[in-house]
Design a protein around this motif. Structure first.
Motif, PDB file in Angstrom:
ATOM      1  N   GLY A   1       0.753  -1.104  -0.019  1.00 16.74           N
ATOM      2  CA  GLY A   1      -0.014  -0.048  -0.059  1.00 16.74           C
ATOM      3  C   GLY A   1       0.963   1.367   0.142  1.00 16.74           C
ATOM      4  N   ARG A   2       1.860   1.247   0.749  1.00 20.75           N
ATOM      5  CA  ARG A   2       2.957   2.408   0.691  1.00 20.75           C
ATOM      6  C   ARG A   2       3.392   2.492  -0.614  1.00 20.75           C
ATOM      7  N   HIS A   3       3.695   1.218  -1.144  1.00 21.80           N
ATOM      8  CA  HIS A   3       4.506   1.438  -2.392  1.00 21.80           C
ATOM      9  C   HIS A   3       3.484   2.263  -3.789  1.00 21.80           C
ATOM     10  N   ILE A   4       2.337   1.612  -3.687  1.00 22.00           N
ATOM     11  CA  ILE A   4       1.406   2.080  -4.639  1.00 22.00           C
ATOM     12  C   ILE A   4       1.133   3.270  -4.231  1.00 22.00           C
ATOM     13  N   ALA A   5       1.075   3.910  -3.124  1.00 23.06           N
ATOM     14  CA  ALA A   5       0.845   5.308  -3.137  1.00 23.06           C
ATOM     15  C   ALA A   5       1.871   6.286  -3.818  1.00 23.06           C
ATOM     16  N   TYR A   6       3.159   5.798  -3.341  1.00 24.32           N
ATOM     17  CA  TYR A   6       4.350   6.384  -3.728  1.00 24.32           C
ATOM     18  C   TYR A   6       4.338   6.354  -5.292  1.00 24.32           C
TER      19      TYR A   6
ATOM     20  N   ASP B   1       1.505   8.830  -6.998  1.00 28.58           N
ATOM     21  CA  ASP B   1       1.791  10.213  -6.872  1.00 28.58           C
ATOM     22  C   ASP B   1       3.022  10.652  -7.645  1.00 28.58           C
TER      23      ASP B   1
ATOM     24  N   PHE C   1      -2.449   9.361  -4.659  1.00 24.76           N
ATOM     25  CA  PHE C   1      -2.105   8.423  -3.881  1.00 24.76           C
ATOM     26  C   PHE C   1      -3.259   7.479  -3.483  1.00 24.76           C
ATOM     27  N   ALA C   2      -4.476   8.035  -3.190  1.00 24.96           N
ATOM     28  CA  ALA C   2      -5.540   7.017  -2.809  1.00 24.96           C
ATOM     29  C   ALA C   2      -6.873   7.171  -3.570  1.00 24.96           C
TER      30      ALA C   2
END
Lengths: 274, 227
Positions: free
Chosen positions: B175-180, B183, B190-191
């Protein structure tokens, strides 16, 4: 097969025949299961430790509480907080706030439909002063960077608290799915806030948690990261595993760690007006 | 947690009998399926070269292992070398993502032991132009989303709480990766790729495997995964 027979069969299975228990569950279909059996019956599946209906609802309410906390934080800093770096930064917070509002509505609905009562939000004090408004994070309302540090910590903690509920929720497909779908989105928020810190000059911050570092100078925030630096996963030492370039930093970053609900309650205590 | 862990040995023990059978047949683990080696719920034999993920929790772990093999190979190629003129933010953070995916892959490999599926021999440059920044970033986002949705789609199928929790520790990092990545592609997105409840959505193994089939050199069978 009536309910009692099913329950008896489940009890007689013991803990070593997981697949048969799963088979029973599946043969009923999870939707029928949800509708016709009390939650306590469902709790006998999959995890050895039985969860009563009230324990399941308690876990959901814990997830709800941290969404309410985040919501209160973003509301406060957007309305009464520091000057933001730019309009994009405000827009990012607006988006997170609006999504948390929807998570709150959604979780409340899930709890209600699960036969529980969604707890109303307490009065939060985002300065960590138990309602005094003068706690150790009071500067978050005037200092953009310090505000981002607290935002980061709230998001990272939200992930850990949610993760601490997951195995308890395994017994109920609907509850598990409700929290997991929010869980990965919480990872998105944490990543975003950390990127915002990086953009605001915090050069050591990354979108993921390195070791158990908060990358802040606030000792309270730092203490909340205890337990994040885990290098042994499922009994396997990850450092240098299979001759790969796996070291402390990237290994600890690669896994978010659950937090016990007791520790989560201790931390949140100072943010709630009694 | 102590209670939850009790289930793991039971699963491991159960799998021994299957493993013994497979080793008698010269097929230790859940590797390449021989056409004649059919199982109960298959109507059609698998074509040669098909990789069968296997059954029970180890099948689910093999499914995650297959996805992590893809993502680790993808990010390895992504970073060696980067597309021309890659911005600092990307050269700073994408190697981290690569290393996280390698960590996930290697953990799953060891959790599976001799039940692990084969190592895929990816030829990703046939599907992705690695000199084309938008194409590479779009592929990254797509693979991250499939890993997230793929786990959400099987989360309720695990018998072992420990295995389930182990994968859950990885999924928020994805989830952290996909937000980065999101963006980088489009600032403040990011969301945005979430459903109406603002959740990530689950996908079934069949849907994920079909969506990623152009990346995998082998056909993957999820037929024996727990339902």
């Amino acid at each position: 097969m009536n309910l009692n027979k099913i329950l008896k069969a489940i009890q007689e299975e013991g803990t070593d025949k997981v697949d048969n228990r799963r088979g029973l569950f599946k043969s009923f279909g999870s939707k029928v299961m949800m509708a016709s059996l009390p939650l306590a019956a469902g709790s006998m599946f999959r995890t050895a430790k039985a969860q009563t209906a009230s324990e399941l609802i308690e876990s959901l309410n814990l997830v709800l509480l941290w969404e309410q906390f985040g919501h209160a934080f973003y509301t406060k800093v957007l309305n009464e907080g520091p000057v933001f770096a730019n309009a994009s930064a405000r827009a990012a917070f607006d988006l997170i706030l609006s999504q948390k509002q929807q998570h709150i509505e959604y979780l409340s609905w899930v709890i209600h439909n699960g036969g529980g009562v969604a707890n109303p939000a307490p009065v939060f004090d985002i300065t960590g002063g138990k309602g005094s408004g003068t706690g150790p994070f009071a500067e978050s309302l005037v200092d953009y960077r310090k505000m981002l540090s607290l935002a980061q910590t709230i998001e990272d903690l939200t992930i850990r608290v949610q993760k601490g509920t997951l195995t308890r929720l395994m017994v109920n497909d609907v509850f598990l799915s409700a929290v997991l779908g929010i869980h990965t989105v919480s990872g998105r928020y944490a990543s975003k806030v950390r990127q915002m810190r990086w953009e605001a000059g915090a050069a050591t911050v990354r979108p993921w948690v390195t070791g158990d570092r908060s990358d802040t100078e606030n000792s309270y925030l730092q203490s909340y990261y205890h337990g994040e630096a885990v290098t042994v996963q499922s009994g396997i030492d990850m450092i240098g595993l299979n001759a790969q370039a796996l070291v402390y930093d990237n290994v600890t970053e690669a896994f978010d760690e659950p937090m016990a609900k007791e520790r989560a309650a201790e931390i949140l205590d100072s943010f709630i007006q009694p | 947690m102590k209670e939850d862990l009790k289930e793991t040995p039971a699963i491991a023990q159960k799998d021994v009998s299957r493993r013994q059978f497979l080793s008698y047949a010269g097929l230790a683990g859940a590797g390449l399926v021989i056409a004649s080696c059919n199982n109960d719920d298959d109507d059609q034999p698998e074509p040669d070269g098909t990789v069968d993920l296997g059954s029970e929790d180890f099948g689910l772990l093999n499914y995650m292992f297959a996805l992590k093999q893809l993502s680790a190979a993808f990010y390895t190629r992504f970073t060696t070398p980067f597309y021309p003129d890659a911005p600092t933010a990307e050269t700073e953070f994408v190697p981290d993502i690569r290393d996280h995916e390698i960590a996930h892959r290697e953990l799953l490999r060891n959790m599976l032991g001799d039940r692990a599926i084969i190592d895929f021999e990816f030829v990703l440059q046939n599907s992705i132009d690695f000199n084309n920044r938008p194409a590479v970033l779009a592929a990254a986002k797509d693979i991250e989303q499939k890993m997230i949705s793929g786990f959400l789609g099987i989360a309720n199928r695990f018998a072992s709480a420990q295995y389930f929790e182990q994968i859950a520790k990885m999924t928020t990092v994805d989830g952290r990766h996909i937000a980065y990545i999101s963006d980088v592609i489009s600032y403040n997105s990011f969301a945005l790729d979430v459903n109406t409840d603002r959740k990530d959505s689950p996908m079934t193994p069949e849907e994920v495997i079909a969506a990623l089939s152009n990346y995998f050199p082998n056909t993957i069978s999820a037929k024996r995964l727990p339902k």
